[in-house]
Design a protein around this motif. Structure first.
Motif, mmCIF file in Angstrom:
data_model
loop_
_atom_site.group_PDB
_atom_site.id
_atom_site.type_symbol
_atom_site.label_atom_id
_atom_site.label_comp_id
_atom_site.label_asym_id
_atom_site.label_seq_id
_atom_site.Cartn_x
_atom_site.Cartn_y
_atom_site.Cartn_z
ATOM 1 N N ARG A 105 43.881 -7.168 -59.943
ATOM 2 C CA ARG A 105 43.453 -6.513 -58.227
ATOM 3 C C ARG A 105 44.682 -6.457 -57.484
ATOM 4 O O ARG A 105 45.749 -6.500 -57.658
ATOM 5 C CB ARG A 105 43.022 -7.884 -58.407
ATOM 6 N N HIS A 106 44.015 -5.057 -56.940
ATOM 7 C CA HIS A 106 44.859 -4.833 -55.496
ATOM 8 C C HIS A 106 44.469 -5.947 -54.715
ATOM 9 O O HIS A 106 44.331 -6.317 -53.757
ATOM 10 C CB HIS A 106 44.561 -3.165 -55.622
ATOM 11 N N ARG A 107 46.611 -6.381 -54.145
ATOM 12 C CA ARG A 107 46.663 -6.634 -53.245
ATOM 13 C C ARG A 107 46.828 -6.254 -52.213
ATOM 14 O O ARG A 107 47.776 -5.512 -51.921
ATOM 15 C CB ARG A 107 47.989 -8.121 -53.445
ATOM 16 N N THR A 108 46.278 -6.732 -50.521
ATOM 17 C CA THR A 108 46.433 -5.985 -49.789
ATOM 18 C C THR A 108 47.331 -7.130 -48.805
ATOM 19 O O THR A 108 47.043 -8.113 -48.380
ATOM 20 C CB THR A 108 45.129 -5.681 -48.539
#
Length: 137
Positions: free
Chosen positions: A101-104
């Protein structure tokens, strides 16, 4: 395991693309292990797969290499070891295909920064108060 082997929700791998070999086990079984080929090795060659998309092949090759192997010799039965080896192979392939998952990135909130600064000031004041008095006269 039924044909095809489901790797993820979108990917199912036909068992014809997996090579299953049996050999003598060093696991449990006593004298029985000396005469039966109960150790199972499941091998999947990524480049030879007609099922996987090119990006999936690249992802698996980058994470696991061009040849993915799973071995099972836990049980006395060849059939149980076959199920275990194919299950382990499925788990390894599923983990390799998983997209992280892309981590902001986030910043700490103003209140927590303020708390850290106040704690630092209290700690500094405590150490300053422990010092002997200065003689500036």
């Amino acid at each position: 395991m039924d044909d095809p082997m489901r790797i993820t929700r979108d990917v199912a791998l036909p068992l014809s693309e997996v090579t299953v070999r049996a050999s003598r086990s060093s696991g449990p079984g006593g004298q029985h292990a000396n005469v039966t080929a109960s150790r199972i090795e499941a091998v999947f060659v990524v480049a030879d797969s007609a099922t996987l998309q090119p990006w999936q092949k690249e992802r698996i090759t980058a994470r696991l290499g061009p040849r993915v192997t799973a071995v099972a010799q836990d049980a006395r039965s060849q059939a149980q070891n076959r199920e275990l080896a194919l299950g382990r192979l499925r788990e390894r392939l599923a983990a390799a295909l998983a997209v992280p998952r892309h981590r902001t990135p986030t910043r700490p909130p103003r209140a927590s920064r303020r708390r850290v600064a106040q704690t630092k000031q209290r700690h500094s004041a405590r150490k300053r108060d422990r010092r002997p008095p200065r003689h500036d006269d």
